[in-house]
Design a protein around this motif. Structure first.
Motif, PDB file in Angstrom:
ATOM      1  N   VAL A 211      45.585  34.194  51.903  1.00 19.21           N
ATOM      2  CA  VAL A 211      45.341  34.442  49.984  1.00 19.21           C
ATOM      3  C   VAL A 211      46.321  34.335  49.133  1.00 19.21           C
ATOM      4  CG1 VAL A 211      43.078  35.985  48.985  1.00 19.21           C
ATOM      5  CG2 VAL A 211      42.888  35.521  51.819  1.00 19.21           C
ATOM      6  N   VAL A 212      45.422  33.629  48.025  1.00 19.66           N
ATOM      7  CA  VAL A 212      46.631  33.094  46.906  1.00 19.66           C
ATOM      8  C   VAL A 212      45.383  33.880  46.000  1.00 19.66           C
ATOM      9  CG1 VAL A 212      47.605  32.022  45.256  1.00 19.66           C
ATOM     10  CG2 VAL A 212      48.006  31.430  48.287  1.00 19.66           C
ATOM     11  N   ALA A 213      45.825  35.043  45.335  1.00 18.30           N
ATOM     12  CA  ALA A 213      45.290  36.033  43.885  1.00 18.30           C
ATOM     13  C   ALA A 213      46.058  34.918  42.653  1.00 18.30           C
ATOM     14  CB  ALA A 213      45.501  37.126  44.855  1.00 18.30           C
ATOM     15  N   ASN A 214      44.852  34.468  41.965  1.00 14.46           N
ATOM     16  CA  ASN A 214      45.118  34.490  40.816  1.00 14.46           C
ATOM     17  C   ASN A 214      44.946  36.121  39.865  1.00 14.46           C
ATOM     18  OD1 ASN A 214      46.172  34.488  38.299  1.00 14.46           O
ATOM     19  ND2 ASN A 214      44.386  32.143  37.695  1.00 14.46           N
ATOM     20  N   PRO A 224      42.432  42.318  48.087  1.00 14.91           N
ATOM     21  CA  PRO A 224      42.143  41.702  49.574  1.00 14.91           C
ATOM     22  C   PRO A 224      43.358  41.726  50.224  1.00 14.91           C
ATOM     23  CG  PRO A 224      41.838  39.863  48.731  1.00 14.91           C
ATOM     24  CD  PRO A 224      42.148  40.179  47.404  1.00 14.91           C
ATOM     25  N   ARG A 225      42.900  42.994  52.091  1.00 17.77           N
ATOM     26  CA  ARG A 225      43.660  43.045  52.507  1.00 17.77           C
ATOM     27  C   ARG A 225      43.523  42.457  54.084  1.00 17.77           C
ATOM     28  NH1 ARG A 225      46.307  48.986  53.565  1.00 17.77           N
ATOM     29  NH2 ARG A 225      47.273  48.331  54.697  1.00 17.77           N
ATOM     30  N   ASP A 229      37.457  41.839  53.886  1.00 12.28           N
ATOM     31  CA  ASP A 229      37.070  42.530  52.176  1.00 12.28           C
ATOM     32  C   ASP A 229      37.284  40.418  51.595  1.00 12.28           C
ATOM     33  OD1 ASP A 229      38.716  44.671  52.999  1.00 12.28           O
ATOM     34  OD2 ASP A 229      40.844  44.348  52.790  1.00 12.28           O
ATOM     35  N   LEU A 230      37.465  39.537  51.861  1.00  8.27           N
ATOM     36  CA  LEU A 230      36.758  38.658  51.364  1.00  8.27           C
ATOM     37  C   LEU A 230      35.150  38.618  51.122  1.00  8.27           C
ATOM     38  CD1 LEU A 230      39.168  36.117  52.180  1.00  8.27           C
ATOM     39  CD2 LEU A 230      39.121  37.699  50.239  1.00  8.27           C
ATOM     40  N   LYS A 311      49.744  36.370  43.974  1.00  2.54           N
ATOM     41  CA  LYS A 311      49.916  37.483  45.201  1.00  2.54           C
ATOM     42  C   LYS A 311      49.491  36.572  45.808  1.00  2.54           C
ATOM     43  CE  LYS A 311      51.883  40.969  47.225  1.00  2.54           C
ATOM     44  NZ  LYS A 311      52.596  41.330  47.472  1.00  2.54           N
ATOM     45  N   VAL A 312      50.690  36.053  46.831  1.00  6.91           N
ATOM     46  CA  VAL A 312      50.290  35.862  47.889  1.00  6.91           C
ATOM     47  C   VAL A 312      50.097  36.798  49.852  1.00  6.91           C
ATOM     48  CG1 VAL A 312      51.397  34.006  50.211  1.00  6.91           C
ATOM     49  CG2 VAL A 312      51.283  33.840  47.863  1.00  6.91           C
ATOM     50  N   ILE A 313      48.866  36.273  49.971  1.00  7.54           N
ATOM     51  CA  ILE A 313      48.160  37.862  50.400  1.00  7.54           C
ATOM     52  C   ILE A 313      48.587  37.180  52.147  1.00  7.54           C
ATOM     53  CG2 ILE A 313      46.479  39.188  51.384  1.00  7.54           C
ATOM     54  CD1 ILE A 313      45.662  39.306  48.381  1.00  7.54           C
TER      55      ILE A 313
END
Length: 402
Positions: A211-214, A224-225, A229-230, A311-313
């Motif tokens: 998951v990549v967050a902008n 999300p962890r 969470d998605l 943030k790369v999750i």
């Protein structure tokens, strides 16, 4: 050997066909045009003539230098699949994930070149991007009646028709196709139980989806962890996954269905803003366009230019492991042993892991080798007919997405 290099060829096409010409570009101050990033972004659209004219380099002289490099260092090209029917004449066919096609093709071409030079062995092979064949090729495989219509070695990506019940009952269960060798799994593979204990399929590597967050689009929402969470309503119309033109990635949909059932599929659909190819996702993030969360291969996450924005999750429950699978006709194992040994060997494994694709080899060191993976499970794969299940999931998912 005729090269047919001319000014209107794209630089990408030249390097794909003749990787040994990279040194010519570099020696003439054009190394930036054939870097890995440029090959993804610029080279597919830039012609040789345009590039040379802009730098006042004589086109005819440069082409002569390219042809000279090819003559001095001939490398066997690994062509694409000429036609569906032509696969029956192949000893080897690979359908690779987008981010892996180029590094794999380069390494495999070099191996074939050395094999022919040292042992005089010539292998009929083809390497394609999986996305190029995802719809047309796999539907064609589902019509095949005889193993003689298939290549001797098949490497395929994602949860595809080769894992489906029809192919399994017709070709795998009777022993017409099998895996090759037992690999010593590292902790992430053994914890997720990714390797097939029956050795009907060999996992060369996995394409990890993260998951990549902008960060600029979060609007105060907590990151999300986990994959669950998605599904939270807070992410409504904020999620982008691979898809488009009536198709969405089942490497995301299948694990969602397995873990959370129909309700999970519905919740995921409600949160999807759009379906895009991962390369388009990279551009979307770099342009800071709408979309807070992106599910994409880790390979593409590393290609985002504005790393400060993201943030790369790598989820706590593991990156979704989309497989790259090897199958071979048992009677061809001895004849093609050098090829098979190379495919499951440490040398190629190190290249795959270095490109961001976790491999089962316990003795290969890379950052992706230490991170957890989330696998569908062999019981699930054998108990369900994936093509049929995908259709059922799509009936729930597709009406709810843009």
């Amino acid at each position: 050997m005729p090269t047919n290099i001319h000014a209107d060829l794209k630089i990408y096409e030249i390097i794909q066909r003749f990787p040994q010409t990279r040194s010519v570009f570099a020696a003439n101050g054009l190394g930036a045009l054939v870097s890995d990033d440029a090959m993804r972004v610029l080279a597919p659209f830039l012609t040789l003539g345009t590039a040379l004219k802009s730098r006042f380099i004589n086109i005819k002289a440069f082409i002569e230098m390219l042809e000279g490099a090819i003559a001095r260092d001939p490398v066997i090209d690994t062509p694409g699949l000429a036609s569906m029917a032509a696969q029956k004449d192949l000893s080897f066919l690979a359908l690779m994930p987008c981010g892996l096609k180029m590094p794999f093709s380069r390494a495999f071409s070099q191996f074939l070149n050395e094999l022919q030079t040292k042992e005089g062995t010539s292998i009929q092979s083809a390497v394609e991007g999986n996305v190029n064949q995802e719809l047309s090729y796999y539907s064609y495989v589902d019509t095949i009646e005889s193993r003689d219509e298939l290549p001797d070695i098949i490497v395929s990506a994602d949860f595809n028709v080769f894992l489906g019940r029809r192919f399994y009952n017709r070709f795998v269960a009777p022993g017409h196709f099998t895996g090759y060798g037992a690999l010593p799994a590292g902790p992430n593979f053994s914890d997720a139980q990714i390797l097939d204990s029956k050795n009907e399929y060999t996992i060369l590597c996995v394409n990890p989806l993260v998951v990549v967050a902008n960060l600029d689009q979060l609007e105060g929402r907590d990151l999300p962890r986990t994959w669950e969470d998605l599904l939270a309503p807070v992410w409504e119309k904020s999620l982008i996954i691979r898809g488009g033109d009536g198709f969405y990635c089942h490497a995301v949909l299948l694990p969602t269905f397995k873990a959370f059932g129909n309700q999970g599929v519905e919740a995921l659909a409600g949160n999807v803003l759009e379906g895009l190819h991962p390369a388009q996702m990279v551009n979307r993030i770099d342009n800071n366009s709408p979309g807070a969360l992106y599910v994409m291969p880790a390979f593409f996450a590393d290609r985002i230019r504005h790393q400060e924005r993201i943030k790369v999750i790598w989820p706590d429950d593991g990156a979704l492991a989309s497989p790259v699978i090897l199958q071979v006709k048992p009677e061809k194992k001895e004849e093609l042993k050098p090829v098979l040994d190379y495919l499951v060997g440490r040398q190629l494994a190190q290249i795959l892991a270095g490109a961001g694709f976790p491999v089962p080899h316990a003795d290969v060191a890379a950052d992706v080798q230490t991170k957890p993976l989330k696998w569908l499970g062999w019981d699930f794969l054998r108990q369900n007919d994936l093509p049929t299940l995908n259709v059922e999931i799509d009936k729930i998912f597709m009406p709810l997405v843009p």
